[in-house]
Design an enzyme around this catalytic site. Sequence first.
Site, PDB file in Angstrom:
ATOM      1  N   LEU A  38     -71.325 -16.195 -59.981  1.00  0.00           N
ATOM      2  CA  LEU A  38     -72.485 -16.008 -59.115  1.00  0.00           C
ATOM      3  C   LEU A  38     -73.749 -15.694 -59.905  1.00  0.00           C
ATOM      4  O   LEU A  38     -73.687 -15.214 -61.040  1.00  0.00           O
ATOM      5  CB  LEU A  38     -72.221 -14.863 -58.135  1.00  0.00           C
ATOM      6  CG  LEU A  38     -71.188 -15.110 -57.034  1.00  0.00           C
ATOM      7  CD1 LEU A  38     -70.865 -13.800 -56.329  1.00  0.00           C
ATOM      8  CD2 LEU A  38     -71.696 -16.138 -56.033  1.00  0.00           C
ATOM      9  N   ILE A 110     -74.175 -21.536 -62.930  1.00  0.00           N
ATOM     10  CA  ILE A 110     -73.504 -21.088 -61.707  1.00  0.00           C
ATOM     11  C   ILE A 110     -72.362 -22.044 -61.379  1.00  0.00           C
ATOM     12  O   ILE A 110     -71.253 -21.618 -61.094  1.00  0.00           O
ATOM     13  CB  ILE A 110     -74.496 -21.009 -60.530  1.00  0.00           C
ATOM     14  CG1 ILE A 110     -75.543 -19.919 -60.784  1.00  0.00           C
ATOM     15  CG2 ILE A 110     -73.755 -20.716 -59.226  1.00  0.00           C
ATOM     16  CD1 ILE A 110     -76.608 -19.824 -59.718  1.00  0.00           C
ATOM     17  N   SER A 111     -72.632 -23.339 -61.416  1.00  0.00           N
ATOM     18  CA  SER A 111     -71.638 -24.398 -61.150  1.00  0.00           C
ATOM     19  C   SER A 111     -70.662 -24.002 -60.043  1.00  0.00           C
ATOM     20  O   SER A 111     -69.470 -23.839 -60.295  1.00  0.00           O
ATOM     21  CB  SER A 111     -70.891 -24.785 -62.427  1.00  0.00           C
ATOM     22  OG  SER A 111     -70.474 -23.670 -63.183  1.00  0.00           O
TER      23      SER A 111
END
Length: 207
Positions: A38, A110-111
Site C-alpha cells: 500500500l 504499489i502494483s
Amino acid sequence: MSTMGNSTNIFWQESPVGKLERQKLLNQKGCVVWITGLSGSGKSTLACSLSRELHTRGKLSYILDGDNVRHGLNKDLGFKAEDRTENIRRVGEVAKLFADAGLICIASLISPYRKDRDACRAMLPDAFIEVFMNMPLALCEERDPKGLYKLARAGKIKEDDSSFILYQLIALLLQIELNQKDGVCPTPSAMAGEVVTYLEDKGYLQD
C-alpha cells in the site's frame, strides 16, 4: 531465426558477452526484488535502505521507483486500470534488462493488481523476488506521505485512481513478507537485512 510480435523484419540480436559472463564480472546474480504494498507502507524507504546495504557489500543495484518512472518512461500513462497494467509491464521489461545485465534491480511500486505482478514474475521465473510490505492500513493512512488517503476519504479521488487501497494479494507466491513485530514497525535497516539474508541464502550475492 524467430520473429517477435507482428513484424516480419525484427530479430533478436545476441550479445557477444553472455549473462553468465556479466554476472561473473560483477560477482553477483542478476535478479529483480519487487517491493509491493500500500501507499505509505514503506516501499521506497526499504528500496533505498536495501540499495545502500548492497552498495556497502560491493554489490551493484538500481532502484526503479514507481513515481520516478512516471517522470519519464511512463509519463504518458494515467492511473486507470489499463494504464496501471501498462505501467507495470514497462517497468517489468526494464527490470528484466537490468537483471540480464547482472544487476540487482529493486522495483518499488504499489502494483496492486495480482495479474500484473504475475506477468512480471513470468518474465523472470527464476529471478523474481516479491517482497510484500504487509503493514496495517491504519499505519499507512497515518503516514499518508502523499495525502492520498485524506483525498480518498474526502471523495476527491476517482475510483480508477484509488487502487492503492484496493490491493490484491496472493501469499503463496511471496518470497518475503515484512510485518510489524508486536505492533512495532521494524527499522528500514532491519527490513533490508532480512532481504539481504534471503539474497545470500539463494546465492544472488556470490563470493
